[in-house]
Write a protein that holds these residues in place. Sequence first.
Motif, PDB file in Angstrom:
ATOM      1  N   ASN A 274      -1.711   8.699  -2.911  1.00 29.37           N
ATOM      2  CA  ASN A 274      -0.544   7.509  -2.116  1.00 29.37           C
ATOM      3  C   ASN A 274       0.099   7.102  -3.603  1.00 29.37           C
ATOM      4  O   ASN A 274       0.143   6.775  -4.254  1.00 29.37           O
ATOM      5  CB  ASN A 274      -2.123   6.425  -1.754  1.00 29.37           C
TER       6      ASN A 274
ATOM      7  N   LYS B 267       2.505   2.790  -3.204  1.00 31.98           N
ATOM      8  CA  LYS B 267       3.538   2.021  -2.086  1.00 31.98           C
ATOM      9  C   LYS B 267       4.619   1.135  -1.935  1.00 31.98           C
ATOM     10  O   LYS B 267       5.431   1.365  -4.018  1.00 31.98           O
ATOM     11  CB  LYS B 267       2.069   0.612  -3.132  1.00 31.98           C
TER      12      LYS B 267
ATOM     13  N   GLU C 131       1.422   1.106   1.614  1.00 32.52           N
ATOM     14  CA  GLU C 131       0.714   2.283   0.962  1.00 32.52           C
ATOM     15  C   GLU C 131       1.159   3.146   1.669  1.00 32.52           C
ATOM     16  O   GLU C 131       1.212   2.975   3.202  1.00 32.52           O
ATOM     17  CB  GLU C 131      -0.609   1.854   1.162  1.00 32.52           C
TER      18      GLU C 131
ATOM     19  N   VAL D  79      -0.812  -3.534   3.469  1.00 32.53           N
ATOM     20  CA  VAL D  79      -1.708  -2.972   2.314  1.00 32.53           C
ATOM     21  C   VAL D  79      -2.241  -4.709   2.530  1.00 32.53           C
ATOM     22  O   VAL D  79      -1.464  -5.807   2.383  1.00 32.53           O
ATOM     23  CB  VAL D  79      -1.033  -2.956   1.416  1.00 32.53           C
TER      24      VAL D  79
END
Length: 135
Positions: free
Chosen positions: A28, A30, A120, A133
Amino acid sequence: NCCQHSRLQINGCIVMHFNQQKETIKMNFKTKVKLTSKGSLRIWIENQQFLNKAKFFPSALYTMDIFPDAIILDLVDQDSSSIMPNVTRRVTCSTRNGKERGIIDIHQKNLPFVAGSIVECVSNGSSIVIQEVTA
């Protein structure tokens, strides 16, 4: 060949089920949704470690599907690209300090997020799911 997957929506969230793979490798990253001077929204993904692990290499073709709560990017392999002539999205190929690097630049007015949102990006190695998010 990329893993085949199906999309399910559970409690308002898009869940991806990956076939041909016993365990999903989750990576992941962000980033923030920005507002451009022309009123479009922009999501800029240039984290090379994330893009490389997700197999979104420079010049790779991909499709983009927009849902009410997410964006899904799917890689298109070379064999499929010949039968999918409408695939026009490509990972930008740029260089920095002589090294090639990929960039995914999504910008348009109608995205399922608002400017300033933190999103994300999650990948299994052939797709990227982008969701806001929440706290």
